[in-house]
Structure formats: structure tokens, C-alpha cells
Write an enzyme that holds these catalytic residues in place. Structure first.
Site, PDB file in Angstrom:
ATOM      1  CG  HIS A  16      43.048  45.094 -30.050  1.00 39.57           C
ATOM      2  ND1 HIS A  16      43.444  45.414 -28.672  1.00 39.57           N
ATOM      3  CD2 HIS A  16      41.650  45.360 -30.317  1.00 39.57           C
ATOM      4  CE1 HIS A  16      42.228  45.751 -27.805  1.00 39.57           C
ATOM      5  NE2 HIS A  16      41.180  45.766 -28.873  1.00 39.57           N
ATOM      6  CG  HIS A  18      36.877  45.147 -31.504  1.00 38.42           C
ATOM      7  ND1 HIS A  18      36.379  44.215 -30.513  1.00 38.42           N
ATOM      8  CD2 HIS A  18      37.942  45.798 -30.841  1.00 38.42           C
ATOM      9  CE1 HIS A  18      36.968  44.314 -29.454  1.00 38.42           C
ATOM     10  NE2 HIS A  18      37.971  45.468 -29.755  1.00 38.42           N
ATOM     11  CG  HIS A 196      39.480  43.750 -24.992  1.00 44.57           C
ATOM     12  ND1 HIS A 196      39.484  42.828 -25.870  1.00 44.57           N
ATOM     13  CD2 HIS A 196      39.262  45.063 -25.654  1.00 44.57           C
ATOM     14  CE1 HIS A 196      39.334  43.395 -27.032  1.00 44.57           C
ATOM     15  NE2 HIS A 196      39.154  45.081 -26.988  1.00 44.57           N
ATOM     16  CD  GLU A 199      39.688  49.718 -23.598  1.00 42.57           C
ATOM     17  OE1 GLU A 199      38.996  48.916 -23.365  1.00 42.57           O
ATOM     18  OE2 GLU A 199      39.436  50.494 -24.674  1.00 42.57           O
ATOM     19  CG  ASP A 277      40.090  49.163 -30.038  1.00 44.41           C
ATOM     20  OD1 ASP A 277      39.709  47.902 -30.070  1.00 44.41           O
ATOM     21  OD2 ASP A 277      40.073  49.898 -28.929  1.00 44.41           O
TER      22      ASP A 277
HETATM   23  N1  HPA Z   1      37.307  47.756 -25.297  1.00 40.57           N
HETATM   24  C1  HPA Z   1      36.352  46.763 -24.891  1.00 40.57           C
HETATM   25  N2  HPA Z   1      35.406  46.356 -25.888  1.00 40.57           N
HETATM   26  C2  HPA Z   1      35.443  46.794 -27.131  1.00 40.57           C
HETATM   27  C3  HPA Z   1      36.430  47.599 -27.583  1.00 40.57           C
HETATM   28  C4  HPA Z   1      37.464  48.031 -26.610  1.00 40.57           C
HETATM   29  O1  HPA Z   1      38.332  48.766 -26.786  1.00 40.57           O
HETATM   30  N3  HPA Z   1      35.969  47.844 -28.748  1.00 40.57           N
HETATM   31  C5  HPA Z   1      35.144  47.272 -29.267  1.00 40.57           C
HETATM   32  N4  HPA Z   1      34.758  46.506 -28.093  1.00 40.57           N
HETATM   33 ZN    ZN Z   2      39.432  46.221 -28.408  1.00 43.41          ZN
END
Ligand code: HPA
Ligand code: ZN
Length: 334
Positions: A16, A18, A196, A199, A277
Site C-alpha cells: 500500500h 502511492h 481503499h 479508512e 501509504d
Molecule cells: N486514502 C485515500 N486516497 C489516498 C490515500 C489514502 O490514504 N493516499 C493517497 N491517496
Molecule cells: Zn492509500
């Protein structure tokens, strides 16, 4: 063995991450200058000072702003190579990287430019130090289904090099249902799926991701603990959660690391993994996430080892490769 040393020597997979979230302010400034793009920040320190988030959206606003300086294939190469070098330092031997094509194509940067830059770095890391990787293309969920379909179409010439599609950006108000049809089309093209969910969004989004998007992993998923039946299902189906502890603190999902529910999820038999992340924004790469979590939650040696094993089990590596990494971990004399 001291937990911090254990974390250093364990081979790990990151699931995970980005790539746009690994953009360190120093590199951002360097690329902005060479591309003659101006930003509203005057110094690296000023950028870092702006990294005070109170929720997901307050982070996303600045994350998209930072990505604006990326224009040429070389920029995407440099961004990716900088992250891969951090992996090498942290003994992350395999990574499955998210990229957000719409963040760039909406600014007139071609899909090809983004893809080739990232892929070039992945190939060089493979050649230079044997690091393996996969790419996961995310749809931005605040944009329309139509825009996601357009992006899926643009990705088809590269589909052999993209293992899965994912779903990121603003979660609340953009449930998985919105993308049911485009995920079906992606699966029909041979992509695996992840999303996702849970969260900031409710438990129902996690269930929708499982039932409607047919995901192989849930990204984050920490709110699953609000629903006993769901936790049991996740454990029974060995459905991985790619948990990002430092991200959850920075975005105020939990107040402090000691309150994080990662250990509770592990205790309930859920296949939990640790990930970074958006490390440039959230204060740490893989080992920092492992170390701070291990200390805050008082994780045992066996639990730390299990988290490293889980990272391979939950990956999209071939079965034999997964087994060989798990065996290597089991053979380490600790
Ligand atoms: N959540 C949703 N979108 C995102 C995240 C995340 O943690 N990081 C980068 N884009
Ligand atoms: Zn993410």
C-alpha cells in the site's frame, strides 16, 4: 533480538504505497525548478510545515498540488527511483505500487509518459538489485464513473504490466457501488482488484468492496472492527488488510499510535499487513511504520515476524515465490 534490529533484517513486501505520496519536498523543489513550474512554497521547510492534516481531504488537497510539478517521463522515473532506494534501505524486497493516472492526464500529461517513467525505474531496480514489483492503477473516486472508464481504456495497451486496479482519493460520499461496472470491466480485462475502504468510510463500504468490486485485498479497512461478523468473515476468507499506521495517525483516524487497532485485528486472526501509504507526507517509510507500531503496541517478536510473513502472503507474487520468502523468514535465526 531487539525489535528494531529484527525489523531491519526481515525481508518485507510493501502493498500500500502511492507513488505520488513518496514525493519528498527536496525532490519536488528540484523538479519544479528544472521544469520552471512555480509553487506557492518558498522553501522545503515551508512545505513540511504545511503537512498538518486534520482528515483525509486536507491531505489530498496538498498531495494533488505537489503532483502538479511532475511533467516529463524523467520526473516519474526520478520519483519512483527515489522510493525504490528507500525500499532497498529498509529491506523491502518487493513492492506493489499504486499510481493515479487521472491526477496527471487531467493536466495534459499522457498516460504513456506516466507509465514509462514509473516502469523504467521498476525495471532498473530489478536489474540493479533484484527488487521485484507490481503496478496497481487507481481510479480517483471523487471523479465520475465515466472518467474511470476512460482511464481503463487508456491503460489497455499496458495491461500486461499492471496487475490490478484500485480505488483511492476522497472516500466519504463515494462508495464502491459507484464503480461496480468499471471494476467488472477491469476484471473482464484480466486485472485483479483492490480498494481503499473503511479508512474514514463506514463498514458498509468494506462489504461493498468485497461483494461488488470482488477485491483481493482491502486497503486500510481499520473500521472493520466495528462489525464482529465482518471481522470473522475477513479472518475466515484470509482477506488481507493493508494497514498504514503512521498514515492513520497523521489523518486523525486514531488519536495516537497506542490507540491503533492493528494488534486487535491480528488477535482476531485477520491477515494484517503494515505499509507506509504516503511516506513523504506521513513521516516514515516501511521500517519506521513497523518500528513505531511495534513499540506503541508492544508487539512480540512472533507478531513482528508474522507481519513480515503476511506481507508476502497477501502479495500478488506467484505462490512459489511467496513460499520461498516465507521460508527465508522462518529460517532466520532470531
Ligand atoms: N486514502 C485515500 N486516497 C489516498 C490515500 C489514502 O490514504 N493516499 C493517497 N491517496
Ligand atoms: Zn492509500
Amino acid at each position: 533480538m531487539d525489535p528494531l534490529n529484527l525489523i531491519k533484517i526481515l525481508p518485507k513486501a510493501e502493498l500500500h504505497l502511492h507513488i505520488e505520496g513518496s514525493f519528498e519536498p527536496e525532490l519536488m523543489f528540484e523538479i519544479a525548478q528544472r521544469n520552471k513550474v512555480s509553487t506557492r512554497f518558498k522553501s522545503v521547510e515551508e512545505v513540511r510545515e504545511a503537512y498538518n492534516f486534520h482528515n483525509l481531504q486536507s491531505f489530498l488537497d496538498i498531495y494533488y498540488e505537489g503532483a502538479n510539478v511532475l511533467i516529463h517521463e524523467r520526473d516519474f522515473y526520478d520519483l519512483t527511483m527515489a522510493y525504490l532506494k528507500k525500499c532497498q534501505e529498509d529491506n523491502v524486497v518487493h513492492t506493489e505500487i499504486f499510481f493515479d493516472p487521472q491526477t496527471h492526464t487531467s493536466r495534459g500529461i499522457s498516460f504513456e509518459t506516466v507509465f514509462k517513467g514509473i516502469q523504467g525505474a521498476l525495471l532498473d531496480a530489478k536489474k540493479e538489485w533484484g527488487m521485484s514489483s507490481h503496478l496497481i492503477m487507481c481510479f480517483l473516486r471523487h471523479l465520475s464513473e465515466e472518467d474511470a472508464f476512460k482511464t481503463l481504456k487508456e491503460s489497455l495497451p499496458y495491461k500486461e504490466h499492471i496487475i490490478a486496479v484500485g480505488l483511492d482519493s476522497s472516500e466519504l460520499g463515494h462508495p464502491p457501488t459507484k464503480f461496480e461496472r468499471v471494476f467488472k470491466a477491469a476484471r473482464d480485462e484480466g486485472f485483479l482488484t483492490v480498494a481503499h475502504a473503511g479508512e474514514e468510510g463506514p463498514v458498509s463500504y468494506i462489504k461493498e468492496a468485497l461483494d461488488l468490486l470482488k477485491v483481493s485485498r482491502i486497503d486500510h479497512g481499520v473500521r472493520s472492527l466495528e462489525d464482529d461478523e465482518l471481522v470473522e468473515r475477513l479472518a475466515k476468507e484470509k482477506m488481507p488488510l493493508t494497514v498504514c499506521p503512521l498514515s492513520n495517525i497523521k489523518l486523525c483516524v486514531f488519536k495516537k499510535l497506542a490507540d491503533h487497532n492493528l494488534k486487535k485485528l491480528l488477535d482476531r486472526g485477520v491477515l494484517v499487513t503494515i505499509n507506509s501509504d504516503d511516506p513523504a507526507y506521513f513521516g516514515g517509510y516501511m521500517n519506521e511504520n513497523f518500528s513505531q507500531t511495534a513499540i506503541a503496541l508492544n508487539l512480540s517478536q512472533a507478531e513482528i515476524k508474522l507481519l513480515a510473513i503476511n506481507s508476502f502472503t497477501a502479495s500478488f507474487l506467484p505462490g512459489a515465490t511467496k513460499e520461498s520468502w516465507v521460508e527465508k523468514i522462518n529460517q532466520l535465526s532470531l
